[in-house]
Design a protein around this motif. Structure first.
Motif, mmCIF file in Angstrom:
data_model
loop_
_atom_site.group_PDB
_atom_site.id
_atom_site.type_symbol
_atom_site.label_atom_id
_atom_site.label_comp_id
_atom_site.label_asym_id
_atom_site.label_seq_id
_atom_site.Cartn_x
_atom_site.Cartn_y
_atom_site.Cartn_z
ATOM 1 N N LEU A 14 0.713 -1.227 -0.009
ATOM 2 C CA LEU A 14 0.006 0.021 0.069
ATOM 3 C C LEU A 14 1.003 1.313 -0.034
ATOM 4 N N ALA A 15 1.901 1.279 0.828
ATOM 5 C CA ALA A 15 2.609 2.495 0.951
ATOM 6 C C ALA A 15 3.543 2.689 -0.606
ATOM 7 N N ILE A 69 -15.787 8.014 -2.766
ATOM 8 C CA ILE A 69 -15.674 8.956 -1.822
ATOM 9 C C ILE A 69 -14.119 8.957 -1.371
ATOM 10 N N TYR A 70 -13.758 7.628 -1.131
ATOM 11 C CA TYR A 70 -12.394 7.491 -0.601
ATOM 12 C C TYR A 70 -11.296 8.171 -1.576
ATOM 13 N N GLN A 71 -11.285 7.899 -3.137
ATOM 14 C CA GLN A 71 -10.612 8.137 -3.864
ATOM 15 C C GLN A 71 -10.740 9.757 -4.303
ATOM 16 N N ALA A 72 -11.817 10.448 -4.204
ATOM 17 C CA ALA A 72 -12.048 11.776 -4.435
ATOM 18 C C ALA A 72 -11.377 12.438 -3.359
ATOM 19 N N CYS A 73 -11.446 12.075 -1.870
ATOM 20 C CA CYS A 73 -10.789 12.664 -0.945
ATOM 21 C C CYS A 73 -9.482 12.312 -0.916
ATOM 22 N N LEU A 74 -9.071 11.153 -1.243
ATOM 23 C CA LEU A 74 -7.291 10.911 -1.155
ATOM 24 C C LEU A 74 -6.719 11.829 -2.152
ATOM 25 N N ILE A 75 -7.311 12.056 -3.584
ATOM 26 C CA ILE A 75 -6.637 12.800 -4.468
ATOM 27 C C ILE A 75 -6.419 14.062 -4.042
ATOM 28 N N ARG A 76 -7.645 14.622 -3.235
ATOM 29 C CA ARG A 76 -7.443 16.024 -2.769
ATOM 30 C C ARG A 76 -6.255 16.234 -1.761
ATOM 31 N N ALA A 77 -6.214 15.078 -0.830
ATOM 32 C CA ALA A 77 -5.172 15.151 0.332
ATOM 33 C C ALA A 77 -3.914 15.193 -0.278
ATOM 34 N N MET A 78 -3.554 14.334 -1.291
ATOM 35 C CA MET A 78 -2.165 14.067 -1.855
ATOM 36 C C MET A 78 -2.034 15.106 -2.426
ATOM 37 N N GLN A 79 -2.797 15.965 -3.058
ATOM 38 C CA GLN A 79 -2.546 17.134 -3.920
ATOM 39 C C GLN A 79 -1.998 18.170 -2.954
ATOM 40 N N ARG A 80 -2.409 18.133 -1.807
ATOM 41 C CA ARG A 80 -2.302 19.431 -0.790
ATOM 42 C C ARG A 80 -1.312 19.257 0.043
ATOM 43 N N GLY A 81 -0.903 18.060 0.240
ATOM 44 C CA GLY A 81 -0.286 17.811 1.589
ATOM 45 C C GLY A 81 0.838 16.802 1.290
ATOM 46 N N ASP A 82 2.050 16.715 2.091
ATOM 47 C CA ASP A 82 3.180 15.554 2.094
ATOM 48 C C ASP A 82 2.680 14.316 2.102
ATOM 49 N N LEU A 83 3.020 13.131 1.580
ATOM 50 C CA LEU A 83 2.676 11.910 1.797
ATOM 51 C C LEU A 83 2.900 11.473 3.094
ATOM 52 N N LEU A 85 2.805 13.196 5.606
ATOM 53 C CA LEU A 85 1.805 13.977 6.824
ATOM 54 C C LEU A 85 0.375 13.126 6.504
ATOM 55 N N VAL A 86 0.008 13.573 5.297
ATOM 56 C CA VAL A 86 -1.560 13.036 5.066
ATOM 57 C C VAL A 86 -1.792 11.655 4.845
ATOM 58 N N PHE A 87 -0.949 10.636 4.656
ATOM 59 C CA PHE A 87 -0.984 9.266 4.478
ATOM 60 C C PHE A 87 -1.204 8.719 5.974
ATOM 61 N N PRO A 88 -0.478 8.971 6.993
ATOM 62 C CA PRO A 88 -0.512 8.454 8.259
ATOM 63 C C PRO A 88 -1.917 8.873 8.861
ATOM 64 N N VAL A 89 -2.265 10.268 8.612
ATOM 65 C CA VAL A 89 -3.650 10.894 9.092
ATOM 66 C C VAL A 89 -4.598 9.890 8.737
ATOM 67 N N MET A 90 -4.640 9.865 7.297
ATOM 68 C CA MET A 90 -5.796 9.099 6.682
ATOM 69 C C MET A 90 -5.785 7.767 6.847
ATOM 70 N N ARG A 91 -4.855 7.299 7.312
ATOM 71 C CA ARG A 91 -4.800 5.567 7.237
ATOM 72 C C ARG A 91 -4.874 5.420 8.886
ATOM 73 N N GLY A 92 -4.379 6.123 9.583
ATOM 74 C CA GLY A 92 -4.172 5.971 11.042
ATOM 75 C C GLY A 92 -5.673 6.111 11.787
ATOM 76 N N TRP A 147 -8.897 17.132 4.471
ATOM 77 C CA TRP A 147 -8.898 16.106 3.169
ATOM 78 C C TRP A 147 -8.494 14.567 3.661
ATOM 79 N N ALA A 148 -7.497 14.860 4.467
ATOM 80 C CA ALA A 148 -6.796 13.579 4.969
ATOM 81 C C ALA A 148 -8.083 12.910 5.870
ATOM 82 N N ALA A 149 -8.553 13.781 6.740
ATOM 83 C CA ALA A 149 -9.490 13.203 7.584
ATOM 84 C C ALA A 149 -10.739 12.638 6.872
ATOM 85 N N ALA A 150 -11.159 13.390 5.938
ATOM 86 C CA ALA A 150 -12.244 13.041 5.185
ATOM 87 C C ALA A 150 -12.033 11.532 4.284
ATOM 88 N N THR A 151 -10.819 11.527 3.865
ATOM 89 C CA THR A 151 -10.286 10.093 3.598
ATOM 90 C C THR A 151 -10.484 9.113 4.413
#
Length: 281
Positions: A14-15, A69-83, A85-92, A147-151
């Protein structure tokens, strides 16, 4: 043990899959190539798995919007923030939400120690989101974190939907294959609509990373989906979210992202909480 091995293997792939998308540049195009290539690679398998029945199609009817929903929010989160940062928040944050969803919708239960593990993981997620200067007002990454929280909500929704799907289908592999066969539609239509004249050029630049991400996605998500048929959804989610450690390392090593030490420590704390959830039950 098989479920644990599948969950950990899913975490690493996944990573890698998300790193490949991030390296590609255009996140929307990268996700479209990932989903489309995964569907093409798995399409022949539809000839060898049991045909989906009414219960499978009903489960897919719930799962497809959750994945969209997941993909739409994921795309926005990764467009706006570091991997990292946003990846641990959305997955954690997803295991906590998955545990709640599993308890409410699937009748699954967790012990007090299991909930303590989720609480520890949640504290680690807050550490990721904490601004470097300590000032929450005008947080520099507020939009990305939103966006990470929404993801994370999207992850929890599809975890519950997919756990139900692999259990309801004639075979777990039936659900896995057919989910991949429909998952590409939404994000591909979005790429066609939003990129238009730029899509062909973006495809030429990103098809290699997108294809690699698609193959990794099959390995990652396929392993997780099969694990859903073996143990509780919250435990699978907890194992899979150990990917946050790899994401923190990859972000620092391959993307030159800052905050590596703090984010790596938070990632280890997050994994400790998820491990407690796994052991406690």
């Amino acid at each position: 043990m098989l479920a644990i091995a599948l969950g950990l293997a899913s975490a690493l792939t996944l990573a890698f899959a998300n790193l490949a998308v991030k390296l590609g540049g255009d996140i929307l195009v990268g996700r479209a190539i990932l989903s489309g290539s995964a569907a093409l690679l798995l399409a022949p398998a539809a000839l060898f798995v049991p045909l989906p029945d009414a219960a499978t199609f009903a489960a897919l009817g719930w799962a497809w919007p959750a994945h969209l929903i997941y993909q739409a929010c994921l795309i926005r989160a990764m467009q706006r923030g570091d991997l990292s940062l946003v990846f641990p928040v959305m997955r954690g944050a997803a295991p906590l939400l998955t545990a709640i969803g599993g308890a409410l919708l699937l009748g699954e239960t967790l012990s007090a120690a299991g909930w303590a593990g989720i609480a520890l993981a949640s504290i680690a997620v807050i550490a990721f989101a904490w601004p470097a200067g300590g000032a929450w007002r005008a947080h520099p990454d507020a939009v990305a974190l939103g966006w990470a929280a929404a993801t994370a909500i999207g992850v929890a929704l599809y975890n519950v939907a997919d756990a139900n799907g692999v259990r309801a289908a004639p075979s777990p592999f039936t659900y896995i294959v057919w989910l991949f066969l429909i998952d590409w539609i939404g994000v591909t239509l979005a790429a066609l609509a939003l990129r238009r004249g730029r899509l062909a050029a973006a495809l030429r630049m990103q098809w290699r990373s997108g294809l690699a991400a698609g193959a990794l996605s099959i390995a990652s998500f396929g392993a997780a989906l099969y694990a859903f048929s073996l143990i509780e959804a919250a435990k699978v989610a907890a194992l899979r979210e150990t990917a946050v450690v790899w994401a923190a390392l990859f972000g620092a090593r391959f993307l030159g992202e800052t905050g590596g030490r703090r984010r790596l420590v938070a990632a280890v704390v997050l994994v400790a909480g998820l491990a407690l959830l796994q052991v406690a039950g």
